[in-house]
Design a protein around this motif. Sequence first.
Motif, mmCIF file in Angstrom:
data_model
loop_
_atom_site.group_PDB
_atom_site.id
_atom_site.type_symbol
_atom_site.label_atom_id
_atom_site.label_comp_id
_atom_site.label_asym_id
_atom_site.label_seq_id
_atom_site.Cartn_x
_atom_site.Cartn_y
_atom_site.Cartn_z
ATOM 1 N N HIS A 34 14.161 30.857 1.926
ATOM 2 C CA HIS A 34 15.589 30.692 2.205
ATOM 3 C C HIS A 34 15.989 29.222 2.015
ATOM 4 O O HIS A 34 17.013 28.921 1.395
ATOM 5 C CB HIS A 34 15.865 31.153 3.633
ATOM 6 C CG HIS A 34 17.306 31.330 3.960
ATOM 7 N ND1 HIS A 34 17.710 32.112 4.999
ATOM 8 C CD2 HIS A 34 18.438 30.831 3.428
ATOM 9 C CE1 HIS A 34 19.023 32.097 5.085
ATOM 10 N NE2 HIS A 34 19.494 31.311 4.141
ATOM 11 N N ALA A 35 15.184 28.313 2.534
ATOM 12 C CA ALA A 35 15.476 26.879 2.397
ATOM 13 C C ALA A 35 15.428 26.454 0.942
ATOM 14 O O ALA A 35 16.275 25.674 0.488
ATOM 15 C CB ALA A 35 14.483 26.067 3.222
ATOM 16 N N ARG A 36 14.455 26.953 0.193
ATOM 17 C CA ARG A 36 14.339 26.582 -1.219
ATOM 18 C C ARG A 36 15.512 27.119 -2.021
ATOM 19 O O ARG A 36 16.032 26.446 -2.913
ATOM 20 C CB ARG A 36 13.014 27.076 -1.804
ATOM 21 C CG ARG A 36 11.785 26.501 -1.109
ATOM 22 C CD ARG A 36 11.636 25.018 -1.403
ATOM 23 N NE ARG A 36 10.763 24.312 -0.522
ATOM 24 C CZ ARG A 36 9.440 24.215 -0.643
ATOM 25 N NH1 ARG A 36 8.827 24.827 -1.614
ATOM 26 N NH2 ARG A 36 8.751 23.512 0.213
ATOM 27 N N LEU A 37 15.957 28.339 -1.732
ATOM 28 C CA LEU A 37 17.138 28.885 -2.412
ATOM 29 C C LEU A 37 18.377 28.061 -2.099
ATOM 30 O O LEU A 37 19.173 27.744 -2.983
ATOM 31 C CB LEU A 37 17.358 30.345 -2.010
ATOM 32 C CG LEU A 37 16.399 31.354 -2.626
ATOM 33 C CD1 LEU A 37 16.603 32.729 -1.990
ATOM 34 C CD2 LEU A 37 16.573 31.437 -4.122
ATOM 35 N N CYS A 38 18.541 27.704 -0.837
ATOM 36 C CA CYS A 38 19.685 26.895 -0.421
ATOM 37 C C CYS A 38 19.651 25.538 -1.114
ATOM 38 O O CYS A 38 20.657 25.081 -1.662
ATOM 39 C CB CYS A 38 19.689 26.739 1.096
ATOM 40 S SG CYS A 38 21.124 25.852 1.721
ATOM 41 N N HIS A 79 16.456 16.982 1.490
ATOM 42 C CA HIS A 79 16.146 17.192 2.906
ATOM 43 C C HIS A 79 16.013 18.675 3.231
ATOM 44 O O HIS A 79 15.154 19.070 4.029
ATOM 45 C CB HIS A 79 17.209 16.563 3.802
ATOM 46 C CG HIS A 79 17.181 15.073 3.816
ATOM 47 N ND1 HIS A 79 16.074 14.341 4.174
ATOM 48 C CD2 HIS A 79 18.136 14.169 3.496
ATOM 49 C CE1 HIS A 79 16.339 13.056 4.088
ATOM 50 N NE2 HIS A 79 17.591 12.921 3.678
ATOM 51 N N ILE A 80 16.839 19.504 2.637
ATOM 52 C CA ILE A 80 16.747 20.942 2.877
ATOM 53 C C ILE A 80 15.470 21.487 2.253
ATOM 54 O O ILE A 80 14.767 22.291 2.869
ATOM 55 C CB ILE A 80 17.995 21.662 2.321
ATOM 56 C CG1 ILE A 80 19.233 21.250 3.114
ATOM 57 C CG2 ILE A 80 17.817 23.181 2.382
ATOM 58 C CD1 ILE A 80 20.544 21.657 2.460
ATOM 59 N N TRP A 81 15.125 21.061 1.062
ATOM 60 C CA TRP A 81 13.922 21.525 0.374
ATOM 61 C C TRP A 81 12.670 21.160 1.166
ATOM 62 O O TRP A 81 11.780 21.970 1.353
ATOM 63 C CB TRP A 81 13.852 20.908 -1.020
ATOM 64 C CG TRP A 81 12.671 21.350 -1.831
ATOM 65 C CD1 TRP A 81 11.413 20.836 -1.801
ATOM 66 C CD2 TRP A 81 12.640 22.412 -2.782
ATOM 67 N NE1 TRP A 81 10.599 21.491 -2.681
ATOM 68 C CE2 TRP A 81 11.330 22.468 -3.299
ATOM 69 C CE3 TRP A 81 13.593 23.306 -3.260
ATOM 70 C CZ2 TRP A 81 10.944 23.398 -4.278
ATOM 71 C CZ3 TRP A 81 13.204 24.214 -4.231
ATOM 72 C CH2 TRP A 81 11.904 24.259 -4.719
ATOM 73 N N GLN A 82 12.617 19.920 1.663
ATOM 74 C CA GLN A 82 11.406 19.439 2.323
ATOM 75 C C GLN A 82 11.274 19.942 3.753
ATOM 76 O O GLN A 82 10.215 20.415 4.138
ATOM 77 C CB GLN A 82 11.371 17.912 2.325
ATOM 78 C CG GLN A 82 11.157 17.333 0.958
ATOM 79 C CD GLN A 82 11.192 15.810 0.965
ATOM 80 O OE1 GLN A 82 11.695 15.190 1.899
ATOM 81 N NE2 GLN A 82 10.676 15.214 -0.085
ATOM 82 N N LEU A 151 20.800 29.899 7.044
ATOM 83 C CA LEU A 151 19.557 29.161 7.278
ATOM 84 C C LEU A 151 19.597 28.452 8.624
ATOM 85 O O LEU A 151 18.601 28.456 9.363
ATOM 86 C CB LEU A 151 19.297 28.171 6.141
ATOM 87 C CG LEU A 151 17.998 27.376 6.225
ATOM 88 C CD1 LEU A 151 16.782 28.286 6.370
ATOM 89 C CD2 LEU A 151 17.854 26.490 4.994
ATOM 90 N N VAL A 152 20.737 27.855 8.977
ATOM 91 C CA VAL A 152 20.865 27.231 10.301
ATOM 92 C C VAL A 152 20.646 28.280 11.396
ATOM 93 O O VAL A 152 19.935 28.036 12.370
ATOM 94 C CB VAL A 152 22.241 26.545 10.466
ATOM 95 C CG1 VAL A 152 22.508 26.164 11.913
ATOM 96 C CG2 VAL A 152 22.310 25.306 9.591
ATOM 97 N N ALA A 153 21.238 29.453 11.236
ATOM 98 C CA ALA A 153 21.071 30.521 12.231
ATOM 99 C C ALA A 153 19.610 30.934 12.352
ATOM 100 O O ALA A 153 19.111 31.121 13.471
ATOM 101 C CB ALA A 153 21.942 31.721 11.871
ATOM 102 N N ARG A 154 18.915 31.064 11.224
ATOM 103 C CA ARG A 154 17.490 31.438 11.268
ATOM 104 C C ARG A 154 16.655 30.348 11.934
ATOM 105 O O ARG A 154 15.744 30.647 12.715
ATOM 106 C CB ARG A 154 16.978 31.701 9.862
ATOM 107 C CG ARG A 154 17.462 33.005 9.280
ATOM 108 C CD ARG A 154 16.867 33.269 7.934
ATOM 109 N NE ARG A 154 15.450 33.585 8.073
ATOM 110 C CZ ARG A 154 14.636 33.712 7.035
ATOM 111 N NH1 ARG A 154 15.082 33.535 5.808
ATOM 112 N NH2 ARG A 154 13.364 34.007 7.226
ATOM 113 N N LEU A 155 16.936 29.090 11.607
ATOM 114 C CA LEU A 155 16.176 27.996 12.213
ATOM 115 C C LEU A 155 16.393 27.955 13.723
ATOM 116 O O LEU A 155 15.444 27.749 14.490
ATOM 117 C CB LEU A 155 16.569 26.654 11.580
ATOM 118 C CG LEU A 155 16.139 26.461 10.126
ATOM 119 C CD1 LEU A 155 16.804 25.228 9.544
ATOM 120 C CD2 LEU A 155 14.626 26.381 10.022
#
Length: 167
Positions: A34-38, A79-82, A151-155
Motif C-alpha cells: 500500500h505504501a509503495r503504491l501510494c 518518505h512514504i516509500w521508506q 494508508l494513514v487509517a491502516r497505519l
Amino acid sequence: MAAVTTAAPAATAMAEASAAVLTGRAGTGGPVLHARLCAGVVAASGGVHVWLALQNEHGACLGALMMVLAAVCMPCAVHIWQDSHVAALQRVMGCALFMVALHGLILVSGTARGHAHHNTYGDLESVADRPGNLLAVIGLELITALFASTLVARLRANQRAAHHPLH
C-alpha cells in the motif's frame, strides 16, 4: 536428508519476506505494498508536473510553479516509500485535495478559456473546451488522496492493535 533440512529454513525465510512485502515492513507489520503504491502515485504526479513544466505550454510562471510542486512532492514520495511517515501522507492528502479543488474550480468556472493550447492543426484550443483533461487530473488527485488517507487509517489501526492486542 541434510539438504532437506537446510532448504526448509530458506523456503520459510522466502515466504516470510514475501509476506512482509505484501502485508508490512519486516518486523513492523506495516503495509508495504500500500505504501509503495501510494509513493508511486505521488512520484508519478511529481513527474507529470515536471513533464508539463518542460512542455512550456502553461507559461513561465505556471511552469515554475509546477517545478516547485514537483520538488515538494518528491521528498514526500521518498518518505512514504521508506517509512510510511504519517506527516508526509497528511501533506500529500492536503495537497491532493487542494489540487482537486483548484482544478474543479477551473473546470466549473471556465476560467481556463484564456489558457489556450495549440492543437495538432495549429489552431488554438482551450483547456476548458477539453474537460476530459481536467477531469483526468481531478481523478488522479482523488486517487492520490485516497491512497494516502487509507494508508494513514491502516497505519493507525496497526498502531492501535499493537498497543491493545486484546481489543
